[in-house]
Design a protein around this motif. Structure first.
Motif, PDB file in Angstrom:
ATOM      1  N   GLU A  19       4.705  -1.189   1.767  1.00 42.36           N
ATOM      2  CA  GLU A  19       5.843  -2.099   1.615  1.00 42.36           C
ATOM      3  C   GLU A  19       6.803  -1.992   2.791  1.00 42.36           C
ATOM      4  O   GLU A  19       7.316  -2.995   3.270  1.00 42.36           O
ATOM      5  CB  GLU A  19       6.593  -1.811   0.316  1.00 42.36           C
ATOM      6  CG  GLU A  19       5.908  -2.325  -0.914  1.00 42.36           C
ATOM      7  CD  GLU A  19       6.702  -2.034  -2.174  1.00 42.36           C
ATOM      8  OE1 GLU A  19       7.947  -2.079  -2.129  1.00 42.36           O
ATOM      9  OE2 GLU A  19       6.060  -1.753  -3.201  1.00 42.36           O
ATOM     10  N   GLY A  20       7.041  -0.775   3.251  1.00 49.27           N
ATOM     11  CA  GLY A  20       7.935  -0.570   4.380  1.00 49.27           C
ATOM     12  C   GLY A  20       7.374  -1.117   5.682  1.00 49.27           C
ATOM     13  O   GLY A  20       8.134  -1.488   6.582  1.00 49.27           O
ATOM     14  N   LEU A  21       6.057  -1.183   5.787  1.00 50.37           N
ATOM     15  CA  LEU A  21       5.423  -1.650   7.026  1.00 50.37           C
ATOM     16  C   LEU A  21       5.139  -3.152   7.040  1.00 50.37           C
ATOM     17  O   LEU A  21       4.883  -3.718   8.101  1.00 50.37           O
ATOM     18  CB  LEU A  21       4.108  -0.903   7.239  1.00 50.37           C
ATOM     19  CG  LEU A  21       4.215   0.604   7.465  1.00 50.37           C
ATOM     20  CD1 LEU A  21       2.827   1.228   7.452  1.00 50.37           C
ATOM     21  CD2 LEU A  21       4.917   0.897   8.782  1.00 50.37           C
ATOM     22  N   LEU A  22       5.203  -3.796   5.881  1.00 49.36           N
ATOM     23  CA  LEU A  22       4.847  -5.210   5.801  1.00 49.36           C
ATOM     24  C   LEU A  22       5.748  -6.106   6.640  1.00 49.36           C
ATOM     25  O   LEU A  22       5.335  -7.199   7.032  1.00 49.36           O
ATOM     26  CB  LEU A  22       4.852  -5.679   4.341  1.00 49.36           C
ATOM     27  CG  LEU A  22       3.670  -5.200   3.510  1.00 49.36           C
ATOM     28  CD1 LEU A  22       3.838  -5.616   2.052  1.00 49.36           C
ATOM     29  CD2 LEU A  22       2.357  -5.727   4.065  1.00 49.36           C
ATOM     30  N   ALA A  23       6.946  -5.668   6.930  1.00 56.25           N
ATOM     31  CA  ALA A  23       7.873  -6.477   7.734  1.00 56.25           C
ATOM     32  C   ALA A  23       7.494  -6.501   9.211  1.00 56.25           C
ATOM     33  O   ALA A  23       8.001  -7.330   9.962  1.00 56.25           O
ATOM     34  CB  ALA A  23       9.289  -5.947   7.567  1.00 56.25           C
ATOM     35  N   MET A  24       6.607  -5.616   9.615  1.00 54.12           N
ATOM     36  CA  MET A  24       6.200  -5.570  11.022  1.00 54.12           C
ATOM     37  C   MET A  24       5.306  -6.767  11.336  1.00 54.12           C
ATOM     38  O   MET A  24       4.360  -7.046  10.607  1.00 54.12           O
ATOM     39  CB  MET A  24       5.443  -4.269  11.320  1.00 54.12           C
ATOM     40  CG  MET A  24       6.286  -3.040  11.232  1.00 54.12           C
ATOM     41  SD  MET A  24       5.344  -1.534  11.572  1.00 54.12           S
ATOM     42  CE  MET A  24       4.717  -1.854  13.191  1.00 54.12           C
ATOM     43  N   PRO A  25       5.595  -7.470  12.417  1.00 56.85           N
ATOM     44  CA  PRO A  25       4.760  -8.614  12.782  1.00 56.85           C
ATOM     45  C   PRO A  25       3.408  -8.163  13.340  1.00 56.85           C
ATOM     46  O   PRO A  25       3.288  -7.075  13.902  1.00 56.85           O
ATOM     47  CB  PRO A  25       5.586  -9.326  13.854  1.00 56.85           C
ATOM     48  CG  PRO A  25       6.453  -8.256  14.436  1.00 56.85           C
ATOM     49  CD  PRO A  25       6.719  -7.288  13.324  1.00 56.85           C
ATOM     50  N   ASP A  26       2.412  -8.999  13.177  1.00 58.33           N
ATOM     51  CA  ASP A  26       1.071  -8.750  13.728  1.00 58.33           C
ATOM     52  C   ASP A  26       0.527  -7.380  13.360  1.00 58.33           C
ATOM     53  O   ASP A  26       0.053  -6.633  14.215  1.00 58.33           O
ATOM     54  CB  ASP A  26       1.078  -8.913  15.251  1.00 58.33           C
ATOM     55  CG  ASP A  26       1.514 -10.300  15.669  1.00 58.33           C
ATOM     56  OD1 ASP A  26       1.130 -11.264  14.989  1.00 58.33           O
ATOM     57  OD2 ASP A  26       2.240 -10.419  16.669  1.00 58.33           O
ATOM     58  N   CYS A  27       0.615  -7.064  12.082  1.00 55.73           N
ATOM     59  CA  CYS A  27       0.200  -5.739  11.632  1.00 55.73           C
ATOM     60  C   CYS A  27      -0.776  -5.879  10.465  1.00 55.73           C
ATOM     61  O   CYS A  27      -0.513  -6.581   9.498  1.00 55.73           O
ATOM     62  CB  CYS A  27       1.435  -4.961  11.208  1.00 55.73           C
ATOM     63  SG  CYS A  27       1.121  -3.258  10.841  1.00 55.73           S
ATOM     64  N   GLU A  28      -1.927  -5.204  10.581  1.00 54.16           N
ATOM     65  CA  GLU A  28      -2.889  -5.129   9.484  1.00 54.16           C
ATOM     66  C   GLU A  28      -2.805  -3.729   8.901  1.00 54.16           C
ATOM     67  O   GLU A  28      -2.896  -2.744   9.634  1.00 54.16           O
ATOM     68  CB  GLU A  28      -4.304  -5.364   9.991  1.00 54.16           C
ATOM     69  CG  GLU A  28      -4.609  -6.771  10.420  1.00 54.16           C
ATOM     70  CD  GLU A  28      -6.050  -6.875  10.855  1.00 54.16           C
ATOM     71  OE1 GLU A  28      -6.923  -7.105  10.005  1.00 54.16           O
ATOM     72  OE2 GLU A  28      -6.291  -6.678  12.059  1.00 54.16           O
ATOM     73  N   ILE A  29      -2.645  -3.654   7.602  1.00 55.22           N
ATOM     74  CA  ILE A  29      -2.476  -2.360   6.948  1.00 55.22           C
ATOM     75  C   ILE A  29      -3.651  -2.126   5.995  1.00 55.22           C
ATOM     76  O   ILE A  29      -4.005  -2.985   5.193  1.00 55.22           O
ATOM     77  CB  ILE A  29      -1.149  -2.306   6.179  1.00 55.22           C
ATOM     78  CG1 ILE A  29       0.020  -2.554   7.143  1.00 55.22           C
ATOM     79  CG2 ILE A  29      -0.993  -0.967   5.474  1.00 55.22           C
ATOM     80  CD1 ILE A  29       1.334  -2.798   6.469  1.00 55.22           C
TER      81      ILE A  29
END
Length: 73
Positions: A18-28
């Protein structure tokens, strides 16, 4: 950027995600199983691996980062 979150607790991994979802162009990618960890990390081919320092599988990833695997992590 590809990020792998390695944590046996799916709930804790979801909080990190959830904390990383705001990062653009990011696959988690969330990996909750120790079994097959090396193969899964190689399959994901992440730029970054986040994991609990107390996780016993950390040693496997350290071996990959030392050049033992096909790609440094």
């Amino acid at each position: 950027m590809r990020i792998a979150i390695v944590d046996e607790s799916a709930a804790r991994a979801s909080v990190i995600q959830e904390g990383l979802l705001a990062m653009p162009d990011c696959e988690i990618f969330i990996v909750t199983q120790r079994r097959g960890l090396v193969a899964r990390i190689e399959e994901i081919s992440p730029d970054i691996v986040l994991m609990d320092l107390g996780n016993p599988s950390r040693d496997v990833l350290e071996a990959l980062s030392s050049g033992a695997g096909p790609r440094r992590v």
